[in-house]
Design a protein around this motif. Structure first.
Motif, mmCIF file in Angstrom:
data_model
loop_
_atom_site.group_PDB
_atom_site.id
_atom_site.type_symbol
_atom_site.label_atom_id
_atom_site.label_comp_id
_atom_site.label_asym_id
_atom_site.label_seq_id
_atom_site.Cartn_x
_atom_site.Cartn_y
_atom_site.Cartn_z
ATOM 1 N N LEU A 116 -11.448 -10.562 6.843
ATOM 2 C CA LEU A 116 -10.193 -11.303 6.790
ATOM 3 C C LEU A 116 -9.119 -10.583 7.588
ATOM 4 O O LEU A 116 -9.075 -9.356 7.589
ATOM 5 C CB LEU A 116 -9.727 -11.413 5.335
ATOM 6 C CG LEU A 116 -10.755 -11.897 4.327
ATOM 7 C CD1 LEU A 116 -10.294 -11.582 2.925
ATOM 8 C CD2 LEU A 116 -10.964 -13.376 4.503
ATOM 9 N N MET A 117 -8.243 -11.323 8.227
ATOM 10 C CA MET A 117 -7.073 -10.733 8.886
ATOM 11 C C MET A 117 -5.912 -10.831 7.914
ATOM 12 O O MET A 117 -5.419 -11.919 7.632
ATOM 13 C CB MET A 117 -6.744 -11.461 10.187
ATOM 14 C CG MET A 117 -7.682 -11.120 11.323
ATOM 15 S SD MET A 117 -7.762 -9.360 11.728
ATOM 16 C CE MET A 117 -6.113 -9.064 12.303
ATOM 17 N N LEU A 118 -5.484 -9.682 7.386
ATOM 18 C CA LEU A 118 -4.400 -9.618 6.420
ATOM 19 C C LEU A 118 -3.437 -8.514 6.804
ATOM 20 O O LEU A 118 -3.776 -7.620 7.580
ATOM 21 C CB LEU A 118 -4.951 -9.339 5.014
ATOM 22 C CG LEU A 118 -5.939 -10.348 4.442
ATOM 23 C CD1 LEU A 118 -6.570 -9.812 3.169
ATOM 24 C CD2 LEU A 118 -5.256 -11.662 4.183
ATOM 25 N N LEU A 119 -2.262 -8.577 6.233
ATOM 26 C CA LEU A 119 -1.280 -7.512 6.409
ATOM 27 C C LEU A 119 -1.474 -6.539 5.257
ATOM 28 O O LEU A 119 -1.347 -6.912 4.092
ATOM 29 C CB LEU A 119 0.137 -8.090 6.403
ATOM 30 C CG LEU A 119 1.248 -7.162 6.824
ATOM 31 C CD1 LEU A 119 1.056 -6.720 8.276
ATOM 32 C CD2 LEU A 119 2.579 -7.851 6.678
ATOM 33 N N CYS A 120 -1.809 -5.303 5.567
ATOM 34 C CA CYS A 120 -2.137 -4.314 4.540
ATOM 35 C C CYS A 120 -0.891 -3.929 3.745
ATOM 36 O O CYS A 120 0.157 -3.634 4.317
ATOM 37 C CB CYS A 120 -2.751 -3.074 5.183
ATOM 38 S SG CYS A 120 -3.238 -1.808 3.985
ATOM 39 N N GLY A 121 -1.014 -3.918 2.430
ATOM 40 C CA GLY A 121 0.075 -3.510 1.562
ATOM 41 C C GLY A 121 0.282 -2.011 1.547
ATOM 42 O O GLY A 121 1.347 -1.528 1.174
ATOM 43 N N GLN A 122 -0.708 -1.240 1.953
ATOM 44 C CA GLN A 122 -0.622 0.226 1.955
ATOM 45 C C GLN A 122 0.031 0.755 3.232
ATOM 46 O O GLN A 122 1.011 1.472 3.182
ATOM 47 C CB GLN A 122 -2.018 0.829 1.786
ATOM 48 C CG GLN A 122 -2.057 2.333 1.719
ATOM 49 C CD GLN A 122 -1.529 2.857 0.402
ATOM 50 O OE1 GLN A 122 -1.587 2.187 -0.619
ATOM 51 N NE2 GLN A 122 -0.992 4.065 0.430
ATOM 52 N N CYS A 123 -0.528 0.372 4.385
ATOM 53 C CA CYS A 123 -0.024 0.916 5.656
ATOM 54 C C CYS A 123 0.908 -0.048 6.383
ATOM 55 O O CYS A 123 1.586 0.354 7.322
ATOM 56 C CB CYS A 123 -1.180 1.315 6.569
ATOM 57 S SG CYS A 123 -2.207 -0.062 7.130
ATOM 58 N N GLY A 124 0.925 -1.321 5.995
ATOM 59 C CA GLY A 124 1.817 -2.298 6.610
ATOM 60 C C GLY A 124 1.347 -2.833 7.947
ATOM 61 O O GLY A 124 2.080 -3.543 8.627
ATOM 62 N N ASN A 125 0.133 -2.520 8.357
ATOM 63 C CA ASN A 125 -0.394 -2.981 9.638
ATOM 64 C C ASN A 125 -1.211 -4.258 9.452
ATOM 65 O O ASN A 125 -1.966 -4.376 8.493
ATOM 66 C CB ASN A 125 -1.296 -1.909 10.265
ATOM 67 C CG ASN A 125 -0.519 -0.719 10.725
ATOM 68 O OD1 ASN A 125 0.440 -0.852 11.470
ATOM 69 N ND2 ASN A 125 -0.924 0.460 10.278
ATOM 70 N N PRO A 126 -1.098 -5.201 10.403
ATOM 71 C CA PRO A 126 -1.998 -6.351 10.368
ATOM 72 C C PRO A 126 -3.377 -5.869 10.814
ATOM 73 O O PRO A 126 -3.526 -5.349 11.920
ATOM 74 C CB PRO A 126 -1.384 -7.332 11.365
ATOM 75 C CG PRO A 126 -0.547 -6.489 12.259
ATOM 76 C CD PRO A 126 -0.127 -5.278 11.475
ATOM 77 N N ALA A 127 -4.353 -5.990 9.952
ATOM 78 C CA ALA A 127 -5.681 -5.457 10.265
ATOM 79 C C ALA A 127 -6.756 -6.287 9.577
ATOM 80 O O ALA A 127 -6.476 -7.050 8.652
ATOM 81 C CB ALA A 127 -5.784 -4.002 9.806
#
Length: 112
Positions: free
Chosen positions: A16-27
């Motif tokens: 899935l392409m999501l925005l990470c809640g930990q690092c804040g990067n779209p990954a």
């Protein structure tokens, strides 16, 4: 002599392409199902437990998700919906940053 125990299996359900809640990067995030099965003489017989997690491929942060959320994310991945993000607060979805659904995150220039 009876030999019994448990064995764990990991199944990757989707990427899935999501925005990470930990690092804040779209990954990309791997949606995984972890299953523990009871074994008798090294033969898996029945499922003891199932757990669902997502893991960020950028920073490695892992988050446990409920079964219904995992199925919803998997369905979205199979249907190929563009701009998939979780609801606000899940992995820091873009809508929490003032962006509409399907919009890409704005790049901030630190030199401005």
């Amino acid at each position: 002599m009876i030999i019994f125990g448990t064995k764990g299996y990991v199944h990757q359900m989707a990427m899935l392409m999501l925005l990470c809640g930990q690092c804040g990067n779209p990954a990309a995030h791997a949606l995984r199902k972890r299953v523990t099965k009871f074994t008798l003489f090294f033969v898996p017989l029945f499922t003891v437990s199932s757990k669902y997690t997502t893991q960020c491929t950028f920073c490695g942060a892992e988050r446990r998700v409920e079964r219904d959320e995992a199925e919803r994310l998997r369905t979205q991945a199979v249907q190929g919906e563009p701009g998939m993000q979780g609801p606000p607060g899940v992995h820091g979805g873009n809508q929490a940053h003032g962006q509409g659904p399907g919009e890409t995150p704005r790049q901030q220039n630190p030199y401005q």
